[in-house]
Write a protein that holds these residues in place. Structure first.
Motif, PDB file in Angstrom:
ATOM      1  N   ALA A  10       0.834  -1.206   0.000  1.00 12.19           N
ATOM      2  CA  ALA A  10       0.000   0.000   0.000  1.00 12.19           C
ATOM      3  C   ALA A  10       0.870   1.258   0.000  1.00 12.19           C
ATOM      4  CB  ALA A  10      -0.924   0.003   1.212  1.00 12.19           C
ATOM      5  N   ILE A  11       1.951   1.227   0.781  1.00  9.78           N
ATOM      6  CA  ILE A  11       2.838   2.387   0.849  1.00  9.78           C
ATOM      7  C   ILE A  11       3.530   2.609  -0.488  1.00  9.78           C
ATOM      8  CG2 ILE A  11       4.970   3.289   1.882  1.00  9.78           C
ATOM      9  CD1 ILE A  11       4.093   1.934   4.493  1.00  9.78           C
ATOM     10  N   TYR A  12       4.012   1.534  -1.109  1.00 16.24           N
ATOM     11  CA  TYR A  12       4.660   1.712  -2.404  1.00 16.24           C
ATOM     12  C   TYR A  12       3.649   2.151  -3.460  1.00 16.24           C
ATOM     13  CZ  TYR A  12       8.148   1.325  -6.016  1.00 16.24           C
ATOM     14  OH  TYR A  12       9.029   1.630  -7.022  1.00 16.24           O
ATOM     15  N   GLY A  13       2.394   1.765  -3.259  1.00 14.24           N
ATOM     16  CA  GLY A  13       1.341   2.259  -4.145  1.00 14.24           C
ATOM     17  C   GLY A  13       1.239   3.770  -4.091  1.00 14.24           C
ATOM     18  N   HIS A  14       1.475   4.350  -2.905  1.00 13.84           N
ATOM     19  CA  HIS A  14       1.462   5.812  -2.777  1.00 13.84           C
ATOM     20  C   HIS A  14       2.617   6.433  -3.575  1.00 13.84           C
ATOM     21  CE1 HIS A  14      -1.702   5.404   0.028  1.00 13.84           C
ATOM     22  NE2 HIS A  14      -0.972   5.091   1.098  1.00 13.84           N
ATOM     23  N   ILE A  15       3.767   5.762  -3.568  1.00 13.49           N
ATOM     24  CA  ILE A  15       4.921   6.258  -4.327  1.00 13.49           C
ATOM     25  C   ILE A  15       4.608   6.248  -5.820  1.00 13.49           C
ATOM     26  CG2 ILE A  15       7.325   5.787  -4.953  1.00 13.49           C
ATOM     27  CD1 ILE A  15       7.716   4.660  -2.133  1.00 13.49           C
ATOM     28  N   LEU A  16       4.016   5.149  -6.287  1.00 14.77           N
ATOM     29  CA  LEU A  16       3.638   5.060  -7.698  1.00 14.77           C
ATOM     30  C   LEU A  16       2.585   6.110  -8.052  1.00 14.77           C
ATOM     31  CD1 LEU A  16       3.388   1.171  -8.072  1.00 14.77           C
ATOM     32  CD2 LEU A  16       5.154   2.658  -9.041  1.00 14.77           C
ATOM     33  N   ARG A  17       1.644   6.315  -7.131  1.00 12.38           N
ATOM     34  CA  ARG A  17       0.592   7.300  -7.364  1.00 12.38           C
ATOM     35  C   ARG A  17       1.180   8.705  -7.469  1.00 12.38           C
ATOM     36  NH1 ARG A  17      -2.972  10.459  -4.166  1.00 12.38           N
ATOM     37  NH2 ARG A  17      -5.013  10.756  -5.178  1.00 12.38           N
ATOM     38  N   SER A  18       2.161   9.008  -6.619  1.00 14.55           N
ATOM     39  CA  SER A  18       2.812  10.314  -6.665  1.00 14.55           C
ATOM     40  C   SER A  18       3.464  10.545  -8.019  1.00 14.55           C
ATOM     41  CB  SER A  18       3.860  10.408  -5.550  1.00 14.55           C
ATOM     42  OG  SER A  18       4.581  11.617  -5.621  1.00 14.55           O
ATOM     43  N   PHE A  19       4.154   9.523  -8.519  1.00 12.56           N
ATOM     44  CA  PHE A  19       4.792   9.636  -9.835  1.00 12.56           C
ATOM     45  C   PHE A  19       3.741   9.782 -10.931  1.00 12.56           C
ATOM     46  CE2 PHE A  19       6.543   7.670 -13.709  1.00 12.56           C
ATOM     47  CZ  PHE A  19       7.651   8.471 -13.901  1.00 12.56           C
ATOM     48  N   GLY A  20       2.647   9.025 -10.799  1.00 15.95           N
ATOM     49  CA  GLY A  20       1.585   9.098 -11.803  1.00 15.95           C
ATOM     50  C   GLY A  20       0.907  10.458 -11.842  1.00 15.95           C
ATOM     51  N   ILE A  21       0.636  11.025 -10.666  1.00 15.92           N
ATOM     52  CA  ILE A  21      -0.005  12.345 -10.611  1.00 15.92           C
ATOM     53  C   ILE A  21       0.920  13.397 -11.215  1.00 15.92           C
ATOM     54  CG2 ILE A  21      -0.751  14.178  -9.045  1.00 15.92           C
ATOM     55  CD1 ILE A  21      -1.866  12.012  -7.212  1.00 15.92           C
ATOM     56  N   GLY A  22       2.209  13.300 -10.885  1.00 14.78           N
ATOM     57  CA  GLY A  22       3.168  14.241 -11.455  1.00 14.78           C
ATOM     58  C   GLY A  22       3.216  14.154 -12.967  1.00 14.78           C
ATOM     59  N   THR A  23       3.143  12.925 -13.494  1.00 13.90           N
ATOM     60  CA  THR A  23       3.151  12.737 -14.944  1.00 13.90           C
ATOM     61  C   THR A  23       1.903  13.332 -15.578  1.00 13.90           C
ATOM     62  OG1 THR A  23       4.453  10.695 -14.714  1.00 13.90           O
ATOM     63  CG2 THR A  23       3.280  11.026 -16.800  1.00 13.90           C
ATOM     64  N   LEU A  24       0.755  13.167 -14.925  1.00 19.10           N
ATOM     65  CA  LEU A  24      -0.488  13.768 -15.431  1.00 19.10           C
ATOM     66  C   LEU A  24      -0.389  15.288 -15.444  1.00 19.10           C
ATOM     67  CD1 LEU A  24      -3.245  11.532 -13.760  1.00 19.10           C
ATOM     68  CD2 LEU A  24      -2.566  11.587 -16.174  1.00 19.10           C
ATOM     69  N   HIS A  25       0.221  15.849 -14.401  1.00 23.91           N
ATOM     70  CA  HIS A  25       0.429  17.307 -14.376  1.00 23.91           C
ATOM     71  C   HIS A  25       1.286  17.742 -15.564  1.00 23.91           C
ATOM     72  CE1 HIS A  25      -1.648  17.960 -10.742  1.00 23.91           C
ATOM     73  NE2 HIS A  25      -0.712  17.574  -9.897  1.00 23.91           N
ATOM     74  N   LEU A  26       2.314  16.952 -15.857  1.00 17.56           N
ATOM     75  CA  LEU A  26       3.193  17.286 -16.980  1.00 17.56           C
ATOM     76  C   LEU A  26       2.430  17.267 -18.291  1.00 17.56           C
ATOM     77  CD1 LEU A  26       6.002  17.781 -18.233  1.00 17.56           C
ATOM     78  CD2 LEU A  26       6.286  15.289 -18.315  1.00 17.56           C
ATOM     79  N   TRP A  27       1.661  16.194 -18.545  1.00 16.09           N
ATOM     80  CA  TRP A  27       0.900  16.103 -19.791  1.00 16.09           C
ATOM     81  C   TRP A  27      -0.153  17.205 -19.864  1.00 16.09           C
ATOM     82  CZ3 TRP A  27       3.781  13.928 -22.854  1.00 16.09           C
ATOM     83  CH2 TRP A  27       4.364  12.685 -22.668  1.00 16.09           C
ATOM     84  N   GLY A  28      -0.751  17.533 -18.716  1.00 16.77           N
ATOM     85  CA  GLY A  28      -1.736  18.613 -18.699  1.00 16.77           C
ATOM     86  C   GLY A  28      -1.114  19.949 -19.038  1.00 16.77           C
ATOM     87  N   ALA A  29       0.073  20.207 -18.479  1.00 13.23           N
ATOM     88  CA  ALA A  29       0.772  21.461 -18.773  1.00 13.23           C
ATOM     89  C   ALA A  29       1.182  21.511 -20.240  1.00 13.23           C
ATOM     90  CB  ALA A  29       2.006  21.595 -17.872  1.00 13.23           C
TER      91      ALA A  29
END
Length: 223
Positions: A10-29
């Motif tokens: 579950a904790i590593y899932g948070h790490i993956l989620r953080s990377f995924g959200i950051g990537t979405l921010h990049l594509w959105g920008a």
């Protein structure tokens, strides 16, 4: 799966989620910037003076005031910023992964990693001291190249990470481009001549300019 493994997953899932959200921010920008640039270029192709009753008159007036030099500067700095952000996402993901593994397997921090007595005395438990040691060790490793950091995870924890030659080459190139973008935007090369006098020459630094396709290529490499 026992409770400890479920908690770690579950904790590593948070790490993956953080990377995924950051990537979405990049594509959105990237998408938002592309649309704004398209609107500006389309306006420049077919300029039409805004009429008094046009509800978008003020919008057109602002577009009309943007010279090509500003457009070029905006594109240049935006691409640099997006590239730095994309590479920093991978950088943070590797650091988070390294810290996570050190905390999950404290013995992997290394037998030669000493914890100062002052650190032990300043913490209420040995686990806080171990956390500090893990963070310090991960910070030391973060100074390595991205390829070497990935190799460390492979060698140190047995993670099945296989990089193709093309991926390795891309990681090296994009990391160098990010470092140049962050640390070297100077256009001046300074040196001493044969008489010991300070001289300056224009510097041709190709890495200081990054095109949008390089940003996309970097992002695709990282994911």
């Amino acid at each position: 799966m026992d409770d400890d493994k479920q908690n770690l997953a579950a904790i590593y899932g948070h790490i993956l989620r953080s990377f995924g959200i950051g990537t979405l921010h990049l594509w959105g920008a990237e998408a938002g910037f592309a649309r704004l640039v398209c609107a500006l270029l389309q306006y420049r192709i077919v300029p039409s003076p805004p009429t008094a009753d046009n509800p978008y008159r003020d919008v057109f007036a602002h577009l009309n005031k943007i010279p090509y030099s500003s457009y070029a500067s905006l594109t240049h700095i935006t691409n640099l910023s997006h590239h730095i952000y994309a590479t920093s996402l991978l950088d943070s993901f590797l650091t988070d992964t390294t810290v996570f593994l050190f905390l999950a397997f404290p013995q992997s921090i290394g037998k030669n990693q000493q914890i100062p007595l002052s650190s032990l005395l300043s913490h209420s438990s040995k686990y806080q001291a171990i956390t500090e040691a893990a963070l310090k060790r991960a910070r030391d490793i973060s100074y390595l190249s991205i390829v070497d950091r990935i190799d460390f995870l492979h060698q140190g924890f047995g993670l099945e990470i296989t990089l193709s030659e093309a991926t390795t080459s891309s990681l090296v190139r994009h990391s160098s481009e990010r470092n140049a973008a962050v640390h070297d935007q100077s256009m001046v090369q300074l040196a001493l001549d044969d008489h010991g006098r300070v001289t300056s020459q224009p510097k041709q630094n190709e890495l200081s300019t990054i095109e949008s396709k390089a940003v996309r290529h970097a992002a695709y490499t990282y994911i």
